[in-house]
Design a protein around this motif. Structure first.
Motif, mmCIF file in Angstrom:
data_model
loop_
_atom_site.group_PDB
_atom_site.id
_atom_site.type_symbol
_atom_site.label_atom_id
_atom_site.label_comp_id
_atom_site.label_asym_id
_atom_site.label_seq_id
_atom_site.Cartn_x
_atom_site.Cartn_y
_atom_site.Cartn_z
ATOM 1 N N UNK A 5 0.831 -1.204 0.000
ATOM 2 C CA UNK A 5 0.000 0.000 0.000
ATOM 3 C C UNK A 5 0.869 1.258 0.000
ATOM 4 N N UNK A 6 1.905 1.240 0.817
ATOM 5 C CA UNK A 6 2.797 2.390 0.887
ATOM 6 C C UNK A 6 3.525 2.580 -0.438
ATOM 7 N N UNK A 7 4.020 1.483 -1.020
ATOM 8 C CA UNK A 7 4.705 1.580 -2.317
ATOM 9 C C UNK A 7 3.783 2.160 -3.380
ATOM 10 N N UNK A 8 2.531 1.725 -3.418
ATOM 11 C CA UNK A 8 1.578 2.247 -4.398
ATOM 12 C C UNK A 8 1.322 3.731 -4.165
ATOM 13 N N UNK A 9 1.187 4.103 -2.905
ATOM 14 C CA UNK A 9 0.942 5.511 -2.590
ATOM 15 C C UNK A 9 2.132 6.366 -3.002
ATOM 16 N N UNK A 10 3.337 5.927 -2.692
ATOM 17 C CA UNK A 10 4.537 6.684 -3.056
ATOM 18 C C UNK A 10 4.643 6.811 -4.567
ATOM 19 N N UNK A 11 4.400 5.730 -5.272
ATOM 20 C CA UNK A 11 4.455 5.779 -6.737
ATOM 21 C C UNK A 11 3.430 6.775 -7.291
ATOM 22 N N UNK A 12 2.238 6.784 -6.723
ATOM 23 C CA UNK A 12 1.178 7.671 -7.207
ATOM 24 C C UNK A 12 1.437 9.138 -6.871
ATOM 25 N N UNK A 13 2.270 9.398 -5.871
ATOM 26 C CA UNK A 13 2.522 10.768 -5.422
ATOM 27 C C UNK A 13 3.982 11.181 -5.601
ATOM 28 N N UNK A 14 4.633 10.596 -6.571
ATOM 29 C CA UNK A 14 6.061 10.858 -6.768
ATOM 30 C C UNK A 14 6.351 12.332 -7.071
ATOM 31 N N UNK A 15 5.511 12.978 -7.874
ATOM 32 C CA UNK A 15 5.768 14.384 -8.202
ATOM 33 C C UNK A 15 5.723 15.271 -6.971
ATOM 34 N N UNK A 127 5.591 10.778 3.297
ATOM 35 C CA UNK A 127 4.666 10.299 2.275
ATOM 36 C C UNK A 127 3.996 9.007 2.733
ATOM 37 N N UNK A 128 4.779 8.110 3.328
ATOM 38 C CA UNK A 128 4.207 6.865 3.842
ATOM 39 C C UNK A 128 3.195 7.153 4.944
ATOM 40 N N UNK A 129 3.487 8.123 5.797
ATOM 41 C CA UNK A 129 2.554 8.453 6.872
ATOM 42 C C UNK A 129 1.227 8.943 6.331
ATOM 43 N N UNK A 130 1.261 9.653 5.206
ATOM 44 C CA UNK A 130 0.012 10.131 4.603
ATOM 45 C C UNK A 130 -0.883 8.945 4.257
ATOM 46 N N UNK A 131 -0.295 7.886 3.718
ATOM 47 C CA UNK A 131 -1.078 6.689 3.401
ATOM 48 C C UNK A 131 -1.542 5.998 4.683
ATOM 49 N N UNK A 132 -0.657 5.873 5.653
ATOM 50 C CA UNK A 132 -1.015 5.185 6.901
ATOM 51 C C UNK A 132 -2.119 5.910 7.660
#
Length: 142
Positions: A5-15, A127-132
């Motif tokens: 989930x974190x990897x997907x979130x980071x990928x989606x918010x890379x910019x 960024x990971x915390x935003x998903x968590x």
């Protein structure tokens, strides 16, 4: 489960992540002499202020402890996960082919003062915390 989930979130918010890394990288946070209200100098004061601003803009609770250290809290649960990072850098030194305080991206490589130090780690954790934050079953302060 969380890693995917974190990897997907980071990928989606890379910019956004890169913009935030660039904002932190742009600040010369080399430790300087004590000044009233700025115990580690102007640059460290500015980078702490920027990092806390970023955390607050993501909806987290922030605390600034007299400009010595700051915290960005996910929630107010009793159990906590503490992640430590620093935002200061050593002097840039010689040998840079460009401005060390301007982020340059070369493929997957980020070039700039502090990008391979704690600033990049710090930004990825934010960024990971935003998903968590959106995971009800996660009961830690990050």
């Amino acid at each position: 489960m969380y890693r995917e989930k974190i990897d997907r979130f980071i990928d989606a918010h890379q910019n956004e992540m890169l913009e935030d890394i660039a904002a932190l990288c742009a600040i010369d946070s080399t430790k300087k002499s004590y000044r009233a209200g700025k115990p580690y100098g102007q640059g460290c004061f500015e980078v702490l202020r920027e990092a806390l601003h970023l955390g607050e803009s993501y909806g987290f609770s922030i605390n600034n402890y007299d400009n010595y250290v700051g915290t960005i809290d996910l929630n107010d649960k009793e159990r906590q996960l503490e992640i430590l990072a620093h935002l200061d850098v050593v002097p840039a030194g010689e040998g840079w082919t460009g401005d060390p305080f301007t982020l340059l991206r070369d493929g997957d490589l980020l070039i700039g003062r502090g990008t391979e130090d704690e600033e990049k780690v710090h930004k990825r954790l934010e960024t990971a915390k935003e998903e968590l934050k959106h995971q009800d079953e996660f009961d830690y302060v990050v």
